[in-house]
Design a protein around this motif. Structure first.
Motif, PDB file in Angstrom:
ATOM      1  N   ALA A 454       0.957  -1.022  -0.133  1.00 31.62           N
ATOM      2  CA  ALA A 454      -0.084   0.097  -0.048  1.00 31.62           C
ATOM      3  C   ALA A 454       0.835   1.295  -0.041  1.00 31.62           C
ATOM      4  O   ALA A 454       0.441   2.375  -0.640  1.00 31.62           O
ATOM      5  N   LYS A 455       2.097   1.185   0.636  1.00 34.91           N
ATOM      6  CA  LYS A 455       2.898   2.426   0.704  1.00 34.91           C
ATOM      7  C   LYS A 455       4.275   2.041   1.180  1.00 34.91           C
ATOM      8  O   LYS A 455       4.482   0.999   1.812  1.00 34.91           O
ATOM      9  N   ILE A 456       5.297   2.544   0.800  1.00 37.70           N
ATOM     10  CA  ILE A 456       6.549   2.421   1.048  1.00 37.70           C
ATOM     11  C   ILE A 456       7.205   3.790   1.472  1.00 37.70           C
ATOM     12  O   ILE A 456       7.090   4.700   0.566  1.00 37.70           O
ATOM     13  N   GLU A 457       7.894   3.909   2.658  1.00 38.07           N
ATOM     14  CA  GLU A 457       8.512   4.997   2.761  1.00 38.07           C
ATOM     15  C   GLU A 457       9.840   5.017   3.566  1.00 38.07           C
ATOM     16  O   GLU A 457      10.405   3.778   4.046  1.00 38.07           O
ATOM     17  N   ARG A 458      10.824   5.867   3.370  1.00 35.67           N
ATOM     18  CA  ARG A 458      11.951   5.986   3.913  1.00 35.67           C
ATOM     19  C   ARG A 458      11.970   6.981   5.156  1.00 35.67           C
ATOM     20  O   ARG A 458      11.361   8.145   5.115  1.00 35.67           O
ATOM     21  N   VAL A 459      12.188   6.505   6.357  1.00 36.01           N
ATOM     22  CA  VAL A 459      12.113   7.273   7.579  1.00 36.01           C
ATOM     23  C   VAL A 459      13.483   7.533   8.178  1.00 36.01           C
ATOM     24  O   VAL A 459      14.220   6.789   8.567  1.00 36.01           O
ATOM     25  N   SER A 460      13.784   8.874   8.425  1.00 33.46           N
ATOM     26  CA  SER A 460      15.214   9.112   8.912  1.00 33.46           C
ATOM     27  C   SER A 460      15.348   8.632  10.423  1.00 33.46           C
ATOM     28  O   SER A 460      14.170   8.541  10.983  1.00 33.46           O
ATOM     29  N   MET A 461      16.494   8.862  11.067  1.00 29.94           N
ATOM     30  CA  MET A 461      16.701   8.578  12.470  1.00 29.94           C
ATOM     31  C   MET A 461      15.772   9.139  13.183  1.00 29.94           C
ATOM     32  O   MET A 461      15.170   8.889  14.313  1.00 29.94           O
ATOM     33  N   TYR A 462      15.265  10.820  12.788  1.00 33.30           N
ATOM     34  CA  TYR A 462      14.580  11.337  13.630  1.00 33.30           C
ATOM     35  C   TYR A 462      13.412  11.864  13.028  1.00 33.30           C
ATOM     36  O   TYR A 462      12.575  12.642  13.384  1.00 33.30           O
ATOM     37  N   GLY A 463      12.795  11.082  12.182  1.00 33.06           N
ATOM     38  CA  GLY A 463      11.243  10.933  11.903  1.00 33.06           C
ATOM     39  C   GLY A 463      10.930  11.647  10.580  1.00 33.06           C
ATOM     40  O   GLY A 463       9.843  11.516  10.167  1.00 33.06           O
ATOM     41  N   THR A 464      11.958  12.340   9.935  1.00 35.16           N
ATOM     42  CA  THR A 464      11.421  12.662   8.385  1.00 35.16           C
ATOM     43  C   THR A 464      11.230  11.598   7.507  1.00 35.16           C
ATOM     44  O   THR A 464      11.957  10.647   7.418  1.00 35.16           O
ATOM     45  N   ARG A 465      10.130  11.776   6.765  1.00 35.13           N
ATOM     46  CA  ARG A 465       9.640  10.754   6.023  1.00 35.13           C
ATOM     47  C   ARG A 465       9.740  10.976   4.530  1.00 35.13           C
ATOM     48  O   ARG A 465       9.336  12.135   4.323  1.00 35.13           O
ATOM     49  N   ILE A 466       9.908  10.020   3.492  1.00 35.25           N
ATOM     50  CA  ILE A 466      10.016  10.504   2.039  1.00 35.25           C
ATOM     51  C   ILE A 466       8.953   9.223   1.783  1.00 35.25           C
ATOM     52  O   ILE A 466       9.107   7.933   1.891  1.00 35.25           O
ATOM     53  N   ASP A 467       8.064   9.679   0.833  1.00 34.88           N
ATOM     54  CA  ASP A 467       6.969   8.509   0.421  1.00 34.88           C
ATOM     55  C   ASP A 467       7.826   8.042  -0.992  1.00 34.88           C
ATOM     56  O   ASP A 467       8.187   8.688  -1.790  1.00 34.88           O
ATOM     57  N   VAL A 506      21.826   5.736  10.322  1.00 35.61           N
ATOM     58  CA  VAL A 506      20.737   4.615  10.146  1.00 35.61           C
ATOM     59  C   VAL A 506      19.443   5.453   9.710  1.00 35.61           C
ATOM     60  O   VAL A 506      19.648   6.546   9.715  1.00 35.61           O
ATOM     61  N   PHE A 507      18.830   4.623   8.648  1.00 38.01           N
ATOM     62  CA  PHE A 507      17.468   4.916   8.499  1.00 38.01           C
ATOM     63  C   PHE A 507      16.718   3.853   8.147  1.00 38.01           C
ATOM     64  O   PHE A 507      17.113   2.314   8.375  1.00 38.01           O
ATOM     65  N   TYR A 508      15.351   4.049   8.168  1.00 35.24           N
ATOM     66  CA  TYR A 508      14.516   2.888   8.082  1.00 35.24           C
ATOM     67  C   TYR A 508      13.600   2.807   6.707  1.00 35.24           C
ATOM     68  O   TYR A 508      13.270   4.030   6.110  1.00 35.24           O
ATOM     69  N   THR A 509      13.370   1.812   6.295  1.00 36.71           N
ATOM     70  CA  THR A 509      12.292   1.847   5.072  1.00 36.71           C
ATOM     71  C   THR A 509      11.179   0.970   5.753  1.00 36.71           C
ATOM     72  O   THR A 509      11.386  -0.051   6.124  1.00 36.71           O
ATOM     73  N   VAL A 510       9.840   1.409   5.677  1.00 38.26           N
ATOM     74  CA  VAL A 510       8.767   0.990   6.250  1.00 38.26           C
ATOM     75  C   VAL A 510       7.933   0.630   5.047  1.00 38.26           C
ATOM     76  O   VAL A 510       7.318   1.588   4.365  1.00 38.26           O
ATOM     77  N   ILE A 511       7.429  -0.499   4.832  1.00 34.82           N
ATOM     78  CA  ILE A 511       6.437  -0.982   3.623  1.00 34.82           C
ATOM     79  C   ILE A 511       5.118  -1.390   4.555  1.00 34.82           C
ATOM     80  O   ILE A 511       4.951  -2.091   5.487  1.00 34.82           O
ATOM     81  N   THR A 512       4.131  -0.611   4.165  1.00 38.58           N
ATOM     82  CA  THR A 512       2.841  -0.859   4.669  1.00 38.58           C
ATOM     83  C   THR A 512       2.092  -1.758   3.832  1.00 38.58           C
ATOM     84  O   THR A 512       1.981  -1.608   2.689  1.00 38.58           O
ATOM     85  N   LEU A 513       1.436  -2.835   4.316  1.00 38.50           N
ATOM     86  CA  LEU A 513       0.780  -3.786   3.168  1.00 38.50           C
ATOM     87  C   LEU A 513      -0.573  -3.410   3.190  1.00 38.50           C
ATOM     88  O   LEU A 513      -1.224  -3.052   4.142  1.00 38.50           O
ATOM     89  N   ARG A 514      -1.311  -4.067   2.148  1.00 30.21           N
ATOM     90  CA  ARG A 514      -2.648  -3.996   1.851  1.00 30.21           C
ATOM     91  C   ARG A 514      -3.326  -4.883   2.727  1.00 30.21           C
ATOM     92  O   ARG A 514      -2.940  -6.001   2.813  1.00 30.21           O
TER      93      ARG A 514
END
Length: 516
Positions: A454-467, A506-514
């Motif tokens: 449904a969505k994939i984002e890059r999340v920085s260590m302090y919470g900034t998000r890129i779709d 560090v950074f995070y990649t977050v995938i939200t599933l449908r």
């Protein structure tokens, strides 16, 4: 410049960047959550930030001297105040770890002079003519062919302080009475405390215990552990200090046959490898079901500390029999410090004054991406350049998790020199400048159909998000995405009070599933 590695490196990544799939046949403990894993020392639950989301435990001293200022005299007001603190924590979904400490401060008359060895060193405790004590530590060395003692450190300790940092033979019964009375009160409802920590950092030079460790085991730990178990509680060891090797801790427990007296083995300020060492020792002795916590770590102004360490520990725990929520935990020291450059621990807490410090913001972000559901491993995930889970916090790493309807990848890309060059050690040794233009990391999810995303984002260590959803690609039967390595908002890490060359690791990649 969009920097991707060569096809040869991509092939290596397919072999080396993978993470084993979650074993779906194993039940997932409902309490194996980030918030139950994450605690803090000396928290203030009346302060709003982090409680119940990023912090699920508070560790706080329960002082023998404060509760029993004199033999036969109990300060019930102190107990009541402590109990109210526990209830305030419970109201926010936070559990409490009391530290039963220290000596009673009544008298130093029964404290003996001592000489003993620990870790290949010699320690002495001698009474001075003025009634105070000298505590000294010596290295054992050979000088001109003769054995010599080389002084490491010598301290003058007041008689009052000694009485607060030792339990002599003639006070064991008093200590037992204190433990029994305290555990009985705090374990009862509505407080319901389950775990009790016995003392804190007992060691001849820790400043929390002045004496030999065998006396500590005989007079303090074993009597307290017996009573806690009799009353249905669980025992947390009092924190093995990082100034002494873990092999010495293991030998100490072997010597006293003390393994059964402890439910949770506790280290302070050790790297993840220390937890691995202790886990191996437990397994060798048939105690692999016991818990391993670090009830103190951190106390650093380093902004990368939590983001670099915590995901590695979580991944390691999931690979090492984390079959109940309380088996593994980390407690950051400490909750907050005054916003005053002259204050002790300035900038080393989660809060600076009333605002989140760098570590606090990093913890808040991590709790946001890994919170809300039980934690599981996820895989396979492959990367170009090739990353894999690493115990050593100095190495680049990749950890992958499933949290409810999310797939979370924690990416650590650490520079290998002062020019901020990353080396693909698991691939063909090609390089990326991780702080120049726009380098990319390619993440591959070979078992994830793009239609499920449904969505994939890059999340920085302090919470900034890129779709990144529109960058998702079909890759064979799975999915792939190119993720920016460099921070999207470079001003986010250009604080005037941070080092000019600070680089987030560090950074995070977050995938939200449908539909899940």
């Amino acid at each position: 410049m969009h920097k991707l590695l060569t096809p040869f490196a991509a092939g290596a990544a397919l072999l080396l960047g993978a993470c084993a799939s979650t074993d779906t046949l194993q039940p997932v403990p409902a309490d194996r959550t980030f918030v139950n894993f994450s605690g803090v020392c000396h928290g203030s639950v009346n302060s709003a930030p982090l409680w119940g989301t990023a912090l699920g435990w508070d560790r706080f001293d329960f002082s023998w001297q404060s509760f029993q200022p004199q033999r036969g005299k109990w300060n019930n007001a102190y107990l009541e105040k402590y109990c109210q603190r526990i209830l305030a924590a419970k109201a926010k979904g936070v559990k409490f770890l009391p530290i039963l400490d220290y000596g009673n401060g009544w008298t130093a008359d029964g404290i003996p002079e001592q000489e003993f060895e620990l870790g290949g060193r010699v320690y002495t405790v001698n009474r001075r003519p003025d009634g105070d004590f000298d505590v000294a530590g010596y290295n054992k060395e050979t000088v001109n062919g003769r054995p010599e003692r080389i002084l490491i450190e010598k301290r003058k300790v007041s008689a009052r302080r000694m009485s607060q940092r030792f339990v002599p033979d003639d006070q064991i019964a008093d200590w037992e009475q204190f433990v029994r009375k305290t555990v009985t009160a705090l374990k009862a409802e509505p407080y319901g405390v389950e775990y009790f920590q016995v003392w804190n950092e007992a060691h001849p030079m820790s400043s929390f215990w002045y004496g030999d460790m065998d006396t500590y085991m005989k007079n303090v730990h074993l009597p307290a552990a017996k009573i806690i178990h009799e009353l249905g509680g669980k025992v947390v060891y009092g924190g093995w200090i990082c100034g002494e090797s873990i092999s010495e801790f293991v030998a100490y427990l072997d010597r006293h046959n003390a393994w059964d007296s402890i439910d949770v083995f506790d280290l302070h300020y050790f790297p993840l490898a220390g937890m691995e060492y202790l886990a191996r020792a437990l397994k060798e002795r048939g105690y692999e079901d016991k818990g391993i916590w670090q009830t103190e770590l951190g106390f650093t102004a380093g902004a990368n500390f939590i983001g670099n360490l915590y995901p590695r520990v979580l991944h390691w725990a999931l690979e090492n029999g984390w079959d109940r929520g309380d088996k593994y935990k980390l407690f950051y020291f400490a909750y907050g410090t005054p916003n005053d450059p002259k204050a002790y621990g300035y900038r080393r807490g989660l809060l600076l004054g009333r605002e989140l410090n760098y570590s606090g913001r990093s913890l808040e972000t991590l709790a946001g991406v890994l919170g809300g559901a039980p934690l599981e491993l996820y895989g396979p995930v492959r990367s170009v350049p090739a990353l894999k889970p690493e115990l050593d916090e100095r190495l680049s790493s990749l950890e992958n998790f499933r949290v409810g309807n999310r797939i979370v990848s924690a990416v650590h890309m650490l520079p290998n020199n002062n020019a901020k060059i990353f080396v693909d050690w698991n691939g063909d040794l090609d390089t990326i400048h991780i702080d120049y233009e726009n380098p990319l990391l390619r993440l591959k999810y070979p078992e994830l159909d793009p239609a499920r995303v449904a969505k994939i984002e890059r999340v920085s260590m302090y919470g900034t998000r890129i779709d990144l959803t529109d960058r998702l690609e079909k890759d064979g039967n799975g999915s792939a995405v190119n993720v920016p390595v460099r921070e999207p908002d470079r001003k986010e890490f250009r604080y005037t009070d941070m080092p000019e060359n600070f680089l987030p690791e560090v950074f995070y990649t977050v995938i939200t599933l449908r539909g899940e």
